[in-house]
Each structure stands twice: as C-alpha cells, then as structure tokens.
Design an enzyme around this catalytic site. Structure first.
Site, PDB file in Angstrom:
ATOM      1  N   LYS A 115     -10.042   2.886  10.370  1.00  0.00           N
ATOM      2  CA  LYS A 115      -9.878   3.756   9.203  1.00  0.00           C
ATOM      3  C   LYS A 115     -10.972   3.535   8.162  1.00  0.00           C
ATOM      4  O   LYS A 115     -11.322   4.460   7.432  1.00  0.00           O
ATOM      5  CB  LYS A 115      -8.489   3.573   8.593  1.00  0.00           C
ATOM      6  N   LYS A 198      -6.172   8.219  19.792  1.00  0.00           N
ATOM      7  CA  LYS A 198      -4.734   8.389  19.596  1.00  0.00           C
ATOM      8  C   LYS A 198      -4.475   9.655  18.773  1.00  0.00           C
ATOM      9  O   LYS A 198      -5.312  10.063  17.967  1.00  0.00           O
ATOM     10  CB  LYS A 198      -4.254   7.117  18.880  1.00  0.00           C
ATOM     11  N   LYS A 201      -1.247  11.649  12.678  1.00  0.00           N
ATOM     12  CA  LYS A 201      -0.733  12.729  11.820  1.00  0.00           C
ATOM     13  C   LYS A 201      -1.705  13.086  10.700  1.00  0.00           C
ATOM     14  O   LYS A 201      -1.735  14.213  10.234  1.00  0.00           O
ATOM     15  CB  LYS A 201       0.658  12.362  11.274  1.00  0.00           C
TER      16      LYS A 201
HETATM   17  P1  ATP Z   1      -1.786   8.114  10.107  1.00  0.00           P
HETATM   18  O1  ATP Z   1      -2.906   8.932  10.640  1.00  0.00           O
HETATM   19  O2  ATP Z   1      -1.361   8.529   8.747  1.00  0.00           O
HETATM   20  O3  ATP Z   1      -1.993   6.632  10.234  1.00  0.00           O
HETATM   21  P2  ATP Z   1       0.036   7.966  12.321  1.00  0.00           P
HETATM   22  O4  ATP Z   1       0.280   9.136  13.202  1.00  0.00           O
HETATM   23  O5  ATP Z   1      -0.758   6.823  12.859  1.00  0.00           O
HETATM   24  O6  ATP Z   1      -0.563   8.550  11.006  1.00  0.00           O
HETATM   25  P3  ATP Z   1       1.888   6.113  11.014  1.00  0.00           P
HETATM   26  O7  ATP Z   1       2.719   6.515   9.846  1.00  0.00           O
HETATM   27  O8  ATP Z   1       0.687   5.266  10.776  1.00  0.00           O
HETATM   28  O9  ATP Z   1       1.467   7.455  11.803  1.00  0.00           O
HETATM   29  O10 ATP Z   1       2.807   5.402  12.086  1.00  0.00           O
HETATM   30  C1  ATP Z   1       4.188   5.688  12.210  1.00  0.00           C
HETATM   31  C2  ATP Z   1       4.697   5.164  13.529  1.00  0.00           C
HETATM   32  O11 ATP Z   1       4.260   6.020  14.598  1.00  0.00           O
HETATM   33  C3  ATP Z   1       4.177   3.771  13.887  1.00  0.00           C
HETATM   34  O12 ATP Z   1       5.209   3.059  14.528  1.00  0.00           O
HETATM   35  C4  ATP Z   1       3.063   4.037  14.853  1.00  0.00           C
HETATM   36  O13 ATP Z   1       2.813   2.963  15.719  1.00  0.00           O
HETATM   37  C5  ATP Z   1       3.604   5.237  15.595  1.00  0.00           C
HETATM   38  N1  ATP Z   1       2.536   6.055  16.153  1.00  0.00           N
HETATM   39  C6  ATP Z   1       1.543   6.636  15.442  1.00  0.00           C
HETATM   40  N2  ATP Z   1       0.762   7.368  16.253  1.00  0.00           N
HETATM   41  C7  ATP Z   1       1.262   7.219  17.501  1.00  0.00           C
HETATM   42  C8  ATP Z   1       0.865   7.726  18.782  1.00  0.00           C
HETATM   43  N3  ATP Z   1      -0.187   8.506  18.890  1.00  0.00           N
HETATM   44  N4  ATP Z   1       1.611   7.378  19.853  1.00  0.00           N
HETATM   45  C9  ATP Z   1       2.690   6.578  19.739  1.00  0.00           C
HETATM   46  N5  ATP Z   1       3.109   6.065  18.555  1.00  0.00           N
HETATM   47  C10 ATP Z   1       2.410   6.377  17.452  1.00  0.00           C
HETATM   48 MG    MG Z   2      -1.216   5.143  11.563  1.00  0.00          MG
END
Ligand code: ATP
Ligand code: MG
Length: 331
Positions: A115, A198, A201
């Site tokens: 990040k 990955k 969001k």
């Molecule tokens: P951001 O881009 O804001 O970091 P994110 O999609 O990584 O968004 P987080 O809020 O950081 O979401 O993570 C929330 C939960 O979702 C965590 O337990 C994280 O490990 C899980 N997670 C995030 N992305 C994935 C993915 N692509 N596959 C499986 N689990 C995920």
């Molecule tokens: Mg994340």
C-alpha cells in the site's frame, strides 16, 4: 474444539463497497461459526482513515458495511456488532501496543509494502505503518481466541500473537493469544482482470472486482470476461492457471463442492460453460444478499444495533484495558 466460551472476532474496513473476496475470505467464515463462539464483528472505521476519503462517503460506507454484515447473515442476537471508533479503548490500547512493536516488524508487513507504493508522491502516512498494533488492540481487547480473515491478513494476526506474548512476558499475563483462521478455499480471491493481484475493495470500479451490490448483469459480464488462459481445460493450478483456479475457488467456496469434483465435472467442456456456471452461482448468492441488504439499510435498524453493540463491546474492552494499564503501572 470450538466451544461457545471461546471468542471469535473479525472486521472489515469501510474503505469501499464490500467485495466477493471480503465475503468468502472473512465474513462467510464468521457467519457459519457465529453460534459456536462468543462472537464480535466490527466496522473498522479507524482503519479506513488510512485510505482518506470524503467524510460523507465514509459515513455512508460505515452504514453500508453494517447493513452488509446483516445481509450476509451476521445475527445481532448471536453476535455483538459495533463500530470501532465508538469504543474508545481501541485507540488507547492501540497506542500502548505500538510501544510493544519493533520498526523492523512493521517494515516487513506485506500490506504496508504494497500500500505504501501507491502513496509515494505526497509521502507515506505513519498511520499506514502503525495500523497493525491498532489491529492487535482490536483483537486483544475482546480476549479473542479465533480471528477468521483472508490470507493477506494472516501476517497481522500472527504479529498480534507475538505482541501479546511479548507484553505478557514483560508485564505478566494480561492478554489471550489469538489463533488465525484461514479458510482452506477462497482465502485469496484474485482480481478477475489481473489474477496476479488480490481483489481489493478500495480499487474502485473495474471489471476485475465483484462488489456484493453490483448489478447482476454486470456481475455476469465480469465473470464471463475474466482473464483465463488458452489451455481450455478446467484444471486447478494456481501457478500456471491463476485465472481459472480463481474461478474454481470461487465456485468451490460458495457451493462447497470439492475442487477435484469440479475438475471432473467439467472435463472435456469449454471455459464458456464453466464461466456460465460460476456466474449463475455467484448471481444466486448476490441476489439473496442484495434483497436482505435493502431490508437492513435503514437508519432505525442500524442505529439501534450499533448502539447496543457498542455498549456491550465497551464492557469487555474496558476490563481488558484496565488490566493492561494495571500491568504497565498506569494505574
Ligand atoms: P482494502 O483495499 O480497503 O484493503 P480489502 O478488500 O483488502 O480492502 P479489508 O477491509 O482490508 O478489505 O479486509 C477485510 C477482510 O477481507 C480481511 O479479513 C481480509 O483478509 C479479507 N479479504 C480482503 N480481500 C480478500 C480477498 N481478495 N480474498 C479473500 N479475503 C479477502
Ligand atoms: Mg485490505
């Protein structure tokens, strides 16, 4: 053994709309176990500040995240649901845990490395560097035994364990040491257009990310246009066929069908057939979630659940913080 006297906790940052990755990696695994544990789920709004956005958007994202937890099956009668910033103990214990953490440990965190690359131009926020000790506080405040998260967060939960051990060794037994739970399938859903990365969001609208609230026609389009390979064999091979393997994981994580059984069923059939089935299964799931989301996205429903949840969470969080302060000599 999973028992009801054990504690489970997880959270999602309101940094964008919730994705299929968030659901399969974290929320689904929480929901299916919530009756086996004393369960807590929170909206990690303090963590969302590491991806700055307009305040109205953040407020809206907190409500969306809450309504989405409910739509995904989090049951407020079994689970304490709360907003992180409403339980002030998170900030205080987060600050305390920063002092148990080494610079080297934080520099090694993969999420920080990834990040911080995108922050380059205006300098890297210290918050991005020190959020893992805040995450440790989030977990330790509730005497958590088990944290279901996606693979990307495994390192942070392991750090939490190390920090708890370090604190306990220095100041006497204060914190429970949590275990991480990583689902065997669906723990790292990849971007459909760029399966080297990955699904995130916070990446914003793009064809590679499936948001739970996406229009179902768009979801179908995203899946049908997912990047694959030219072998035309539905075979799970993460290294050589990341796109197809990602779709197989999505199908298996949703339906529970074993990966070898999926491979057998699609032997001799093309990617078109396979993608259509993945799209059907994902759309069925999202259709149900979207219907429930509309029922829950009402201020009178959300405010009551959040305020009850914060009251319950504060009781446990304040006991743990008092214990930590006493151990440190701050009382
Ligand atoms: P951001 O881009 O804001 O970091 P994110 O999609 O990584 O968004 P987080 O809020 O950081 O979401 O993570 C929330 C939960 O979702 C965590 O337990 C994280 O490990 C899980 N997670 C995030 N992305 C994935 C993915 N692509 N596959 C499986 N689990 C995920
Ligand atoms: Mg994340």
């Amino acid at each position: 053994m999973e028992k009801q006297d054990k504690v489970m906790l997880t959270g999602v940052r309101p940094s964008g709309n919730i994705t299929l990755g968030n659901y399969l990696g974290a929320i689904k695994n929480f929901v299916t176990r919530q009756n086996l544990y004393k369960s807590y789920i929170f909206v990690a709004d303090l963590h969302a500040i590491t991806s700055p956005r307009n305040p109205d958007e953040l407020r809206e994202a907190v409500n969306d995240c809450m309504a989405m937890y409910l739509a995904c099956g989090v049951n407020p009668e079994q689970t304490t649901i709360f907003r992180q910033s409403e339980v002030l103990e998170h900030g205080v214990l987060g600050f305390i845990m920063t002092f148990q953490t080494h610079m080297g440990e934080l520099s090694r965190m993969t999420q920080f490395k990834l990040k911080s690359q995108n922050m380059g131009k205006n300098g890297i926020d210290t918050g991005l560097f020190v959020y893992p000790p805040l995450m440790a506080a989030d977990i330790l405040l509730y005497n958590t035994d088990m944290v279901p998260v996606g693979l990307d967060q495994q390192q942070h939960v392991e750090l939490t364990r190390d920090l708890a051990q370090r604190f306990n060794k220095r100041y006497g037994n204060t914190f429970n040491e949590p275990d991480v739970y990583i689902a065997p399938v669906g723990n790292k859903i990849l971007n459909l257009q760029n399966p080297a990365e990955k699904m995130n969001k916070s990446d914003g609208q793009n064809l590679g990310t499936i948001f739970l609230m996406d229009d179902l026609k768009l979801v179908r389009k995203k899946i049908m246009s997912a990047v694959t390979d030219c072998e035309a064999v539905v075979r799970f091979d993460e290294e050589n066929k990341p796109g197809i393997s990602n779709l197989i994981s999505i199908l298996s994580a949703i339906t529970g069908e074993k990966i070898p059984d999926i491979e057998k069923r699609f032997a001799g059939r093309g990617y078109g057939d396979f993608k259509r089935e993945v799209a059907d299964v994902v759309c069925d799931l999202l259709d149900k979630i979207q219907t429930d989301y509309k029922r829950f996205k009402k201020p009178e429903v959300l405010n009551k659940i959040l305020s009850d949840g914060a009251t319950k969470a504060r009781v446990v969080a304040s006991e743990t913080l008092e214990r930590a302060k006493l151990a440190l000599g701050l009382k």
